[in-house]
Motif scaffolding. Sequence first.
Motif, PDB file in Angstrom:
ATOM      1  N   TYR A 181       0.980  -1.318  -0.131  1.00 55.28           N
ATOM      2  CA  TYR A 181       0.027  -0.104   0.085  1.00 55.28           C
ATOM      3  C   TYR A 181       0.673   1.245  -0.038  1.00 55.28           C
ATOM      4  N   GLN A 189      -1.702  -1.692  -4.096  1.00 51.46           N
ATOM      5  CA  GLN A 189      -2.764  -0.209  -4.062  1.00 51.46           C
ATOM      6  C   GLN A 189      -1.804   0.920  -4.053  1.00 51.46           C
ATOM      7  N   GLU A 220      -1.981   5.081  -3.980  1.00 49.36           N
ATOM      8  CA  GLU A 220      -2.739   6.290  -3.950  1.00 49.36           C
ATOM      9  C   GLU A 220      -1.784   7.434  -4.018  1.00 49.36           C
ATOM     10  N   ASN A 246      -4.805  -1.908  -7.805  1.00 58.47           N
ATOM     11  CA  ASN A 246      -5.580  -0.577  -7.866  1.00 58.47           C
ATOM     12  C   ASN A 246      -4.914   0.515  -7.600  1.00 58.47           C
TER      13      ASN A 246
END
Length: 176
Positions: free
Chosen positions: A35, A53, A55, A70
């Motif tokens: 992450y 993931q 972001e 993702n």
Amino acid sequence: MPTHALRSLFLMFVLASAALGQLPGNRTYFGEDIYVASGQQVHNATCVFCSVQVEGDLTGHVFVLFGSLNLSGRVEGGATVIGGNAVVDSQARVGGDTVVLGGNAVYETDESLSGSAYVMGGHLSHVQVAHGQETHPRISLSPLVAALAGVLALMLLSALLFAPRGRRRVVVNQSS
């Protein structure tokens, strides 16, 4: 014997990935999800039997083997997913090519993928392109076509490897 060679190749890949993952800024995990939080920066991300993931920002590449990607952040390099899905939302950006083998790729806007997108053995979401706008190639092969291509490649490879080879006969001219 070929099974032993494949196991050795896979083991070398995992060990090389682990060694590269120890470099500062890289993340390499086996069976544990990666992450990258918003505002965080990582160079490369490699994940085997897990998901990634993002972001935040990846300044390098992302590679996922038997997991999913993702993405709502940014990847400057390419994204490769084998045996899983890639989901790229409208705010996300992939600077290089996106390759998905044995899974689906979904992206919301054409601007999300700067490079080409290739999906083999799954579905690539359709994006409407404005008239006259140039885009990079977006190629998707269905699972049936991918399976047929794999069988054809395997047949050609086996024909090349196991085809009988003619022997050259050397004729020696013996004059008396």
